[in-house]
Scaffold this active site. Structure first.
Site, PDB file in Angstrom:
ATOM      1  N   SER A  21     -15.989 -13.676 -14.442  1.00 34.46           N
ATOM      2  CA  SER A  21     -15.898 -15.136 -14.506  1.00 34.46           C
ATOM      3  C   SER A  21     -16.600 -15.594 -15.773  1.00 34.46           C
ATOM      4  CB  SER A  21     -16.565 -15.766 -13.288  1.00 34.46           C
ATOM      5  OG  SER A  21     -16.725 -17.165 -13.441  1.00 34.46           O
ATOM      6  N   TYR A  36     -23.628 -16.544  -7.379  1.00 36.29           N
ATOM      7  CA  TYR A  36     -22.285 -16.278  -7.890  1.00 36.29           C
ATOM      8  C   TYR A  36     -22.344 -15.759  -9.322  1.00 36.29           C
ATOM      9  CZ  TYR A  36     -17.393 -17.063  -9.153  1.00 36.29           C
ATOM     10  OH  TYR A  36     -16.103 -16.901  -9.579  1.00 36.29           O
TER      11      TYR A  36
END
Length: 588
Positions: free
Chosen positions: A458, A471
């Site tokens: 990401s 995350y």
């Protein structure tokens, strides 16, 4: 041969030479004629022949001087392409006198088959030709001339690159040396070399005739290479449809050799395979599937037409390859599965959501996947992933491309994130990737024919945020894992790419958990995030395009979306500014 019990043999005379010919299957079916390379004998095709024999009449023969066929006398001048064409026509007249054959060649079998399919005296005797790891010497000669007449930097690099790969050709032109090597140490050590370099178990191949085959076959080079490269024919146009299969890990031939092939082949289908040179032994399942599909298509069309070129993006690169995508029930995973399906890959859609994975597999078949399957698994479960890898390998084969895409979202401050929250996000986002890389990557490495692993990280992997500590940590770990694996697996021909999307319109926002808030507030934040991502409206299909491009180009780290590219650039030129942005609390 492995299929010797079901094969019948005969001898076909051509001039002073007798050729040993093996046949499998029903003689009333279309004939597939397999021609072996150097220093092989027809046994190199045994596994491919077995898999084709239930649908076709399959024929393989020992080239003159190889295996159980006799050699010309004298050897000099006995291996010209003209003589080899005589042999081919004699075999065809014996095994398929009233019907053209579907020709398949590997290595020097392909080199001579290019002669068969481009000379006028064989017109009407060949229905199709599948070539692998062996160019036309005439096409090669024109390729060299074009690059020496206009020697730009790229063309000179191509010449030098292929020149380095062709080192063995020079050795085979030396007097007596090849014969002494094959009848001495090379003939004894060759099976072990093949096993070490290409992962080919000895088994029934090569046969005991190898020293003789290698010594005689040196004349294939001496009788043809120099003459044809210096004076190539001006009319080497193929008079039958051609399927070109290019192993991308071939140590002897550059992919660039086939750049100009379209001008010589009016009906050309291109395919690439993640494999090394000896694909008939290392990937017989894939070759049999492609040969069978190509032959069936031509037979069904009455040999009047066949699909040419690559009608869809990356069809030549991924057609027929086995691709497994986790998190494939929706979002980026589903879009990636569809993109590979459109390129003609066989797709395995994996997800915890059985219904969603099944739907993805069904749609993948409609889009273009020749085969697709759905599997249900929790990527965080190591034992389940190992069980899945065993099932996939035994039922579908070793995966060529693995896309570890499954992931979950988690937002909230570090102090509000519980140990259980950390455990769950790391189990899926990091350990799920580790399990996939370990289970499927190990099998890629054991196969010894390369492959590719894609891990979905990401933009959060290089963009710190006070709102996404768990995350971001999980995705940064995926990024570093990918970099480490890329370094470790490069020597085995396995590429590893980390895909780093930014804000993409998927349903991850609807399932992201927010820590430290009430259930009502969590639902409100999920809905608000979904609206924001929807307004951004960056489609997952663009991420899927980046995945295919990353595999095709073997890219290491691929930021996707402008904000991802901007964050990566800012982290390089001004890390302090990036850290300043991390302090901003996003509006919720």
């Amino acid at each position: 041969m492995a299929a010797a019990a079901s094969a019948t043999e005969r001898w076909v005379r051509t001039g002073e030479v007798e050729l040993c010919v093996a046949e499998w299957g029903d003689r009333t079916q279309p004939t597939v004629l397999l021609v072996h390379g150097y220093p092989d004998s027809k046994e190199v095709w045994s596994q491919v022949a077995e898999q084709l024999a239930d649908r076709f009449h399959v024929v393989a023969y020992d080239v003159r001087g190889c295996g159980r066929s006799t050699a010309p006398s004298p050897l000099r001048g006995g291996y010209t392409l003209e003589r080899l064409t005589d042999d081919f026509l004699a075999v065809v007249d014996a095994v398929s006198p009233d019907r053209p054959v579907h020709l398949v060649g590997h290595d020097w079998g392909s080199v001579q088959a290019w002669e068969f399919v481009t000379v006028s005296r064989t017109e009407g005797r060949i229905a199709s030709f599948t070539s692998m790891s062996g160019p036309s010497l005439d096409h090669f000669g024109h390729w060299i001339k074009q690059r020496t007449r206009r020697p730009g930097p790229r063309r000179v690099g191509q010449l030098l690159g292929q020149g380095a790969k062709s080192w063995y050709v020079y050795a085979l032109h030396t007097p007596r040396l090849p014969e002494a090597a094959w009848r001495g140490p090379l003939g004894k050590r060759w099976p072990r070399l093949l096993e070490r370099l290409e992962g080919i178990p000895a088994g029934d191949y090569p046969t005991a005739s190898l020293p003789r085959d290698g010594a005689h076959g040196a004349w294939l080079y001496r009788d043809n290479v120099r003459r044809r490269l210096l004076h190539p024919r001006t009319d080497p146009f193929a008079h039958a449809p051609v399927q070109l299969i290019t192993p991308i890990g071939d140590a002897f031939l550059s992919e660039r050799l086939y750049d100009d092939l379209d001008q010589w082949v009016p009906q050309l289908t291109r395919r690439t395979i993640a494999a090394k040179h000896w694909v008939p032994r290392t990937r017989p399942d894939q070759l049999a599937a492609w040969i069978g599909e190509f032959v069936s298509t031509i037979e069904a069309s009455g040999r009047s037409s066949v699909r040419t070129g690559s009608p869809k993006p990356y069809a030549d690169r991924f057609g027929g390859q086995l691709v497994l995508v986790t998190g494939a029930a929706s979002g980026i995973g589903r879009a990636t599965a569809f993109a590979f399906a459109e390129a003609g890959a066989r797709v395995i859609a994996v997800d915890r959501d059985t219904e969603g994975a099944t739907r993805t597999a069904e749609l993948a078949r409609l889009i273009g996947a020749p085969q697709s399957w759905a599997e249900t698994v929790d990527v965080a479960d190591e034992a389940a992933m190992e069980k899945l890898a065993d099932k996939v390998t035994s039922e579908y084969g070793v995966v060529d491309v693995l896309v570890n895409n499954a992931g979950i979202g988690l937002a909230g401050s570090f102090l509000d994130t519980t140990t259980e929250d950390w455990r769950r996000v790391l189990d899926v986002n990091l350990w799920g990737v580790i399990h996939g890389c370990r289970a499927f990557g190990r099998r890629m490495a054991e196969r010894g024919q390369g492959g590719h692993i894609v891990n979905t990280a990401s933009a959060a992997a290089f963009q710190p945020s006070r709102a996404l500590p768990a995350y971001s940590t999980s995705k940064a770990a995926v990024l570093m894992l990918s970099e480490c694996l890329r370094a470790e697996l490069a020597g085995q021909g396995i590429g590893v790419s980390a895909i780093c999307p930014g804000i993409v319109n998927t349903n991850i926002t609807a399932t992201t958990r927010f820590t430290g808030v009430t259930e009502e507030e969590q639902k409100r934040r999920q809905e608000k995030s979904s609206r924001l991502y929807g307004k951004r409206n960056y489609p997952p299909e663009k991420v899927a395009e980046a995945v295919l491009r990353a595999v095709a180009r073997n890219q290491a780290v691929v930021p996707v979306t402008p904000e991802a590219r901007g964050a990566r650039l800012l982290g390089r030129i001004s890390p302090k500014a990036l850290r300043g942005l991390a302090r901003i609390n996003p509006p919720m």
